[in-house]
Design a protein around this motif. Structure first.
Motif, mmCIF file in Angstrom:
data_model
loop_
_atom_site.group_PDB
_atom_site.id
_atom_site.type_symbol
_atom_site.label_atom_id
_atom_site.label_comp_id
_atom_site.label_asym_id
_atom_site.label_seq_id
_atom_site.Cartn_x
_atom_site.Cartn_y
_atom_site.Cartn_z
ATOM 1 N N PHE A 121 94.992 82.762 33.056
ATOM 2 C CA PHE A 121 94.443 82.706 31.701
ATOM 3 C C PHE A 121 95.088 81.552 30.931
ATOM 4 O O PHE A 121 96.262 81.249 31.122
ATOM 5 C CB PHE A 121 94.653 84.037 30.985
ATOM 6 C CG PHE A 121 93.637 85.088 31.362
ATOM 7 C CD1 PHE A 121 92.733 85.561 30.436
ATOM 8 C CD2 PHE A 121 93.572 85.586 32.659
ATOM 9 C CE1 PHE A 121 91.781 86.522 30.782
ATOM 10 C CE2 PHE A 121 92.633 86.538 33.027
ATOM 11 C CZ PHE A 121 91.729 87.007 32.083
ATOM 12 N N SER A 134 98.725 88.035 32.751
ATOM 13 C CA SER A 134 97.484 87.279 32.616
ATOM 14 C C SER A 134 97.738 85.781 32.619
ATOM 15 O O SER A 134 97.007 85.014 33.258
ATOM 16 C CB SER A 134 96.770 87.669 31.315
ATOM 17 O OG SER A 134 96.305 89.005 31.374
ATOM 18 N N PRO A 165 90.724 91.321 29.829
ATOM 19 C CA PRO A 165 90.845 90.520 31.047
ATOM 20 C C PRO A 165 89.812 90.842 32.114
ATOM 21 O O PRO A 165 89.286 89.936 32.770
ATOM 22 C CB PRO A 165 92.271 90.830 31.532
ATOM 23 C CG PRO A 165 93.018 91.167 30.288
ATOM 24 C CD PRO A 165 92.025 91.889 29.411
ATOM 25 N N THR A 211 92.636 85.717 26.549
ATOM 26 C CA THR A 211 92.793 87.121 26.191
ATOM 27 C C THR A 211 93.948 87.247 25.207
ATOM 28 O O THR A 211 94.737 86.312 25.040
ATOM 29 C CB THR A 211 93.033 88.010 27.423
ATOM 30 O OG1 THR A 211 92.920 89.390 27.060
ATOM 31 C CG2 THR A 211 94.409 87.760 28.034
#
Length: 315
Positions: A138, A132, A94, A112
């Protein structure tokens, strides 16, 4: 021939492109020049001394692709992305992905994944991933490299990660197929070609019917099994990253053509597996632009439309 044609096309207006398979990081140190689409892989003999980790034949070629100088990989790749109108899905740690996103937020889609299912820190990995995807923006869980561990994607040790992805409605990108450049026995002894069989995804997909799956490297070279999986699962797409430059050109085109003529032209997505050579992106776009077996509409689907649909990007 293809290099010059590629350059001419890329200099024009190829339209927007989505590269669904890129890697964040600085990989230039110690990198080697590369002849894309080498026409054969070389055998090796352990009795001859240290064996090279890559089996590509050492032939002359035009163009030869060169790694960026140390510290220049990111600016050179981002410059190519701007020139070619490319948006990329970047995979990696990340922190590394965020560096790329900060440098070009309009060009980078962050991704990720977990590092391994054989380590004892599963709870920590799951917590990090949830942060994330729910707080850090993400968009894709990948690259998931279970094949490099010799593990099936339907192995129950990976189940909590895929359950999280389905719960959060995050697509997953799973390495299946090509790997090792003819020398996995030398470079990665835990890699198993059999774990790249696309049909190994069936149990996983049955457990998670809403999961969107990107089969990285299109399950090469198992075309028949890949087609079998596609006809049974409408949420499965493939990317042609890695495959597009690391195998003989005729073989690459034959494989892509097989998927398209099998009726799945709307599930094939362009990708590079970009991690060393900034010129790789323009070269591989040229492979698609110059494919005489694809219609203009099919080229646009592969270069942009299919990925936009898979990633739910508003056009």
């Amino acid at each position: 021939m293809i290099g010059s044609a590629m350059a001419q096309n890329a200099a024009g207006d190829p339209g927007p492109v989505i590269d669904v398979h890129m890697h964040a990081g600085e990989f230039a140190s110690g990198g080697m020049p590369m002849c894309p689409n080498a026409d054969r892989f070389l055998a090796s003999d352990p009795a001859d001394g240290p064996e090279a980790p890559f089996g590509w034949s050492k032939e002359d070629c035009t163009p030869r692709l060169y790694p960026a100088a140390k510290g220049q990989y990111m600016p050179e790749v981002l410059a190519e992305m701007k020139r070619l109108n490319v948006t990329g899905v970047f995979f990696g740690d990340p922190a590394e992905v965020k560096k790329w996103q900060a440098a070009a937020p309009e060009r980078v889609i962050p991704g990720t994944a977990f590092k391994s299912v054989t380590t004892p820190d599963q709870a920590d990995q799951l917590k990090r991933l949830e942060v994330s995807f729910t707080k850090d923006g993400f968009k894709v869980m990948g690259e998931i490299g279970l094949q490099y561990e010799g593990i099936s994607p339907s192995d129950m040790r990976a189940e909590p990660y895929f359950a999280l992805a389905e719960k959060l409605d995050i697509p997953v990108a799973i390495h299946m197929g090509t790997g090792g450049s003819g020398r996995s026995n030398v470079s990665r002894s835990t890699f198993r070609g059999s774990m790249g069989n696309p049909l190994l995804l069936e149990d996983l997909l049955a457990r998670h019917p809403k999961l969107r799956v990107q089969v990285m490297h299109a399950g090469y070279p198992m075309a028949e099994n890949m087609l079998t999986l596609l006809q049974a699962n409408s949420h499965v797409y493939v990317d042609i990253a890695g495959l597009i430059w690391s195998y003989p050109r005729k073989e690459v085109n034959r494989y892509i053509q097989r998927l398209v003529e099998g009726g799945f032209g709307d599930r094939v997505m362009y990708g590079t597996d970009q991690l060393l050579w900034p010129g790789l992106m323009a070269y591989s776009i040229g492979i698609i632009q110059n494919a005489d077996y694809l219609t203009p509409e099919q080229k646009r689907d592969i270069l942009y439309n299919n990925a936009a649909r898979f990633l739910r990007i508003k056009k």
